[in-house]
Design an enzyme around this catalytic site. Sequence first.
Site, PDB file in Angstrom:
ATOM      1  N   ALA A  61       0.829  -1.198   0.000  1.00 40.36           N
ATOM      2  CA  ALA A  61       0.000   0.000   0.000  1.00 40.36           C
ATOM      3  C   ALA A  61       0.870   1.258   0.000  1.00 40.36           C
ATOM      4  O   ALA A  61       2.070   1.209   0.247  1.00 40.36           O
ATOM      5  CB  ALA A  61      -0.911   0.004   1.219  1.00 40.36           C
ATOM      6  N   GLY A 106      -0.072  -5.486   0.301  1.00 38.04           N
ATOM      7  CA  GLY A 106      -1.124  -5.531  -0.699  1.00 38.04           C
ATOM      8  C   GLY A 106      -0.692  -6.208  -1.980  1.00 38.04           C
ATOM      9  O   GLY A 106      -1.512  -6.801  -2.680  1.00 38.04           O
ATOM     10  N   GLU A 109      -1.146  -9.797  -1.321  1.00 37.38           N
ATOM     11  CA  GLU A 109      -2.584 -10.056  -1.295  1.00 37.38           C
ATOM     12  C   GLU A 109      -3.176 -10.078  -2.699  1.00 37.38           C
ATOM     13  O   GLU A 109      -4.091 -10.859  -2.988  1.00 37.38           O
ATOM     14  CB  GLU A 109      -3.282  -9.000  -0.436  1.00 37.38           C
ATOM     15  CG  GLU A 109      -2.980  -9.178   1.052  1.00 37.38           C
ATOM     16  CD  GLU A 109      -3.493  -8.016   1.889  1.00 37.38           C
ATOM     17  OE1 GLU A 109      -4.325  -8.261   2.784  1.00 37.38           O
ATOM     18  OE2 GLU A 109      -3.063  -6.870   1.651  1.00 37.38           O
ATOM     19  N   GLU A 129       2.646  -6.202   7.345  1.00 36.92           N
ATOM     20  CA  GLU A 129       1.802  -5.198   8.011  1.00 36.92           C
ATOM     21  C   GLU A 129       2.020  -5.145   9.517  1.00 36.92           C
ATOM     22  O   GLU A 129       1.896  -4.088  10.144  1.00 36.92           O
ATOM     23  CB  GLU A 129       0.318  -5.477   7.710  1.00 36.92           C
ATOM     24  CG  GLU A 129      -0.100  -5.210   6.282  1.00 36.92           C
ATOM     25  CD  GLU A 129       0.093  -6.400   5.363  1.00 36.92           C
ATOM     26  OE1 GLU A 129      -0.414  -6.362   4.228  1.00 36.92           O
ATOM     27  OE2 GLU A 129       0.752  -7.388   5.778  1.00 36.92           O
TER      28      GLU A 129
END
Length: 255
Positions: A61, A106, A109, A129
């Site tokens: 992110a 991300g 993911e 994270e």
Amino acid sequence: MTVNLEVAEGVGTIRLDRPPMNALDIATQDRLKELAEEAGRRDDVRAVVLYGGEKVFAAGADIKEMQAMDHAAMVLRARALQESFTAVARIPKPVVAAVTGYALGGGCELALCADYRIAGANAKLGQPEILLGLIPGAGGTQRLARLIGPSKAKDLIFTGRMVKADEAQTLGLVDRVVAPEEVYAEAHAWAAKLAQGPAIALRAAKESVDTGLETDIETGLAVERGWFAGLFATEDRERGMRSFVEEGPGKAKFL
């Protein structure tokens, strides 16, 4: 645009294009959702490649953007974040992630949303994270555990450590490891082969497997049963069986 969709030979390539690290800011997330839905609708797209370029898949992110958000702002944004990735996971066609360089947070993911993952030997994957005082928020706690099992997923999520391509393959996080310069070509070849297959049957197979992973076996079997019987109404089924009887296995040509 930070994400583009390019179509050739029945394969749609959803390419992240936000140098230098393909950080997944809000605009990129929203564009990703838009193009995933477009790829799902388009008849000329029969399989999809997720790609971040030769050097990096996606390093996560946009931390500066997230740092400026408070609790109230993230409460409003969290669902849209997940929905952008879920749109990729729900593309009703075969999807392969072509992973080069970093696929973190991300980025990891996003790779998890694919049906198959081909990584370069230079790839590094992880869910860091926890090192920010957070947890994965775009599906990582759910898709990673379903893919590699809860204990292995917890190890990666609890520690935030990165894994190199060879360990990622051992864990089951990626399916194949190739030379970095061959990643996209290999992923495109995988997708192109399936793009020539029976589109409705491939959709049925994907939905049956995915639904079964999300529910109890009886519900999964009911979904499988419905699709299996329904495929007997398709032209592809007629073509496939006729070819098998007249020419032998594996020679059917599907539209």
